[in-house]
Design a protein around this motif. Structure first.
Motif, PDB file in Angstrom:
ATOM      1  N   ARG B  60      47.738 -92.731  85.714  1.00 33.31           N
ATOM      2  CA  ARG B  60      46.216 -92.304  85.557  1.00 33.31           C
ATOM      3  C   ARG B  60      46.704 -90.492  86.009  1.00 33.31           C
ATOM      4  N   LEU B  61      47.640 -90.293  85.171  1.00 32.76           N
ATOM      5  CA  LEU B  61      48.137 -89.014  85.657  1.00 32.76           C
ATOM      6  C   LEU B  61      48.231 -88.302  83.942  1.00 32.76           C
ATOM      7  N   THR B  62      47.933 -87.361  83.600  1.00 30.03           N
ATOM      8  CA  THR B  62      47.311 -86.812  82.248  1.00 30.03           C
ATOM      9  C   THR B  62      48.209 -85.670  82.449  1.00 30.03           C
ATOM     10  N   PHE B  63      49.814 -84.858  81.583  1.00 32.51           N
ATOM     11  CA  PHE B  63      50.184 -83.903  81.590  1.00 32.51           C
ATOM     12  C   PHE B  63      50.350 -83.470  79.846  1.00 32.51           C
ATOM     13  N   GLN B  64      49.617 -82.105  80.273  1.00 32.44           N
ATOM     14  CA  GLN B  64      49.767 -81.242  78.497  1.00 32.44           C
ATOM     15  C   GLN B  64      50.470 -80.364  79.280  1.00 32.44           C
ATOM     16  N   PHE B  65      51.494 -79.632  77.930  1.00 27.42           N
ATOM     17  CA  PHE B  65      51.507 -78.282  77.518  1.00 27.42           C
ATOM     18  C   PHE B  65      50.699 -77.562  76.270  1.00 27.42           C
ATOM     19  N   GLY B  66      50.252 -76.502  76.701  1.00 27.94           N
ATOM     20  CA  GLY B  66      50.145 -75.882  75.307  1.00 27.94           C
ATOM     21  C   GLY B  66      50.852 -74.979  74.202  1.00 27.94           C
ATOM     22  N   GLU B  67      50.357 -75.391  72.864  1.00 29.41           N
ATOM     23  CA  GLU B  67      50.666 -74.800  72.042  1.00 29.41           C
ATOM     24  C   GLU B  67      51.480 -73.633  71.855  1.00 29.41           C
ATOM     25  N   ALA B  68      51.425 -72.269  72.962  1.00 26.57           N
ATOM     26  CA  ALA B  68      52.086 -71.155  72.639  1.00 26.57           C
ATOM     27  C   ALA B  68      52.560 -71.721  74.374  1.00 26.57           C
ATOM     28  N   LYS B  69      53.046 -72.802  74.812  1.00 30.56           N
ATOM     29  CA  LYS B  69      54.127 -72.673  75.989  1.00 30.56           C
ATOM     30  C   LYS B  69      53.493 -71.847  76.755  1.00 30.56           C
ATOM     31  N   LYS B  70      52.242 -71.579  77.028  1.00 31.69           N
ATOM     32  CA  LYS B  70      52.256 -70.532  78.185  1.00 31.69           C
ATOM     33  C   LYS B  70      50.871 -71.608  79.600  1.00 31.69           C
ATOM     34  N   ASN B  71      50.695 -71.915  78.665  1.00 32.30           N
ATOM     35  CA  ASN B  71      49.746 -73.062  79.660  1.00 32.30           C
ATOM     36  C   ASN B  71      49.755 -74.413  79.557  1.00 32.30           C
ATOM     37  N   SER B  72      49.839 -74.952  80.737  1.00 31.83           N
ATOM     38  CA  SER B  72      49.309 -76.443  81.003  1.00 31.83           C
ATOM     39  C   SER B  72      48.310 -77.078  82.218  1.00 31.83           C
ATOM     40  N   SER B  73      48.481 -78.497  81.778  1.00 27.19           N
ATOM     41  CA  SER B  73      47.182 -78.515  82.871  1.00 27.19           C
ATOM     42  C   SER B  73      47.546 -80.114  83.324  1.00 27.19           C
ATOM     43  N   LEU B  74      47.313 -80.757  84.407  1.00 25.38           N
ATOM     44  CA  LEU B  74      47.332 -82.301  84.754  1.00 25.38           C
ATOM     45  C   LEU B  74      46.040 -82.772  85.180  1.00 25.38           C
ATOM     46  N   HIS B  75      45.579 -83.638  84.897  1.00 22.62           N
ATOM     47  CA  HIS B  75      44.543 -84.430  84.700  1.00 22.62           C
ATOM     48  C   HIS B  75      44.774 -85.660  85.503  1.00 22.62           C
ATOM     49  N   ILE B  76      44.290 -85.988  86.398  1.00 22.07           N
ATOM     50  CA  ILE B  76      43.650 -87.648  87.114  1.00 22.07           C
ATOM     51  C   ILE B  76      42.968 -88.152  86.917  1.00 22.07           C
ATOM     52  N   THR B  77      42.452 -89.464  86.254  1.00 21.19           N
ATOM     53  CA  THR B  77      41.251 -90.115  86.159  1.00 21.19           C
ATOM     54  C   THR B  77      41.035 -90.765  86.911  1.00 21.19           C
ATOM     55  N   ALA B  78      40.028 -90.772  87.442  1.00 20.28           N
ATOM     56  CA  ALA B  78      38.807 -92.203  88.480  1.00 20.28           C
ATOM     57  C   ALA B  78      40.328 -91.434  89.966  1.00 20.28           C
ATOM     58  N   THR B  79      40.193 -90.419  90.618  1.00 27.37           N
ATOM     59  CA  THR B  79      41.069 -90.207  91.584  1.00 27.37           C
ATOM     60  C   THR B  79      41.109 -90.910  92.611  1.00 27.37           C
ATOM     61  N   GLN B  80      41.898 -91.527  93.139  1.00 29.61           N
ATOM     62  CA  GLN B  80      42.297 -92.760  94.436  1.00 29.61           C
ATOM     63  C   GLN B  80      42.849 -91.551  95.485  1.00 29.61           C
TER      64      GLN B  80
END
Lengths: 114, 108
Positions: B60-80
């Motif tokens: 349920r975890l999705t990690f992203q690294f920005g195109e410019a490699k200056k930002n990132s995010s962690l998204h959790i779907t349907a938290t438990q």
């Protein structure tokens, strides 16, 4: 050992005494890190070692704090003349190299200065 | 050293809601790592992102690294309730400096 080992797990000391905290990293890990975490707070970076060398000691809070690493393995963090504000959990981590890919943490040493 | 800012500092959700935490750097990062610390525990490595625009998923975890490699995010779907803890991003640096993290609490 299988993981990063820290000792002691708990330490209660009187104000003004010196304490020594020990960290046994995972065998073969060249990078070793020390952090301090007060209750409910983030991880405060203290120092890191690459091999036996500490390239950056700027995170140490005062000259009462020192750390060394010998044989590229065991590290000790020494706090002299402990103060109550030194009370915290001290965490050690190691990784294969200073750029990871991942750091493994020990269980920490909970230091209480009374 | 590289300074990575993470927001929000705290997030409280109802179980089943989604959650996202963001990390931003003023400089280009060589890589970014994510860690999770459960209450009373020590940080545990989740993932490392290296490539520009990289997206990785762990259940349920999705990690992203920005195109410019200056930002990132962690998204959790349907938290438990098992997702409770503090999530840290660590910008690529040999010092492995942690930010304040995002503390997630989940109401069952």
């Amino acid at each position: 050992g299988a993981g990063v080992s820290q000792s002691p797990s708990n330490k209660v000391t009187e104000k003004g005494k010196d304490v020594e905290l020990r960290c046994d990293p995972i065998s073969g890990h060249t990078a070793l890190y020390w952090y301090r975490q007060s209750l409910g707070q983030g991880l405060e970076f203290l120092i890191y070692f690459q091999g036996n060398s500490a390239p950056d000691k700027s995170g140490l809070p005062s000259d009462r704090f020192s750390a060394e690493r010998t044989g590229g393995s065991v590290s000790t963090l020494t706090i002299q003349r402990t103060q109550q504000e030194d009370s915290a959990v001290y965490l050690c981590a190691s990784s294969l190299s200073s750029y990871g890919p991942e750091a493994f943490f020990g269980q920490g040493t909970r230091l209480t200065v009374v | 050293g590289q300074q990575v800012m993470q927001i929000p500092q705290y997030q409280h959700v109802q179980e089943g809601e989604d959650f996202t935490t963001y990390c931003n750097s003023s400089t280009t990062l060589s890589n970014i790592q994510w860690y999770k610390q459960r209450p009373g525990g020590h940080p545990v490595f989740l993932i490392q992102l290296v490539k520009s625009g990289e997206v990785k998923k762990q259940k349920r975890l999705t990690f992203q690294f920005g195109e410019a490699k200056k930002n990132s995010s962690l998204h959790i779907t349907a938290t438990q309730t098992t997702d409770v803890g503090t999530y840290f991003c660590v910008g690529g640096s040999e010092k492995l400096v942690f930010g304040k993290g995002t503390k997630l609490t989940v109401n069952p």
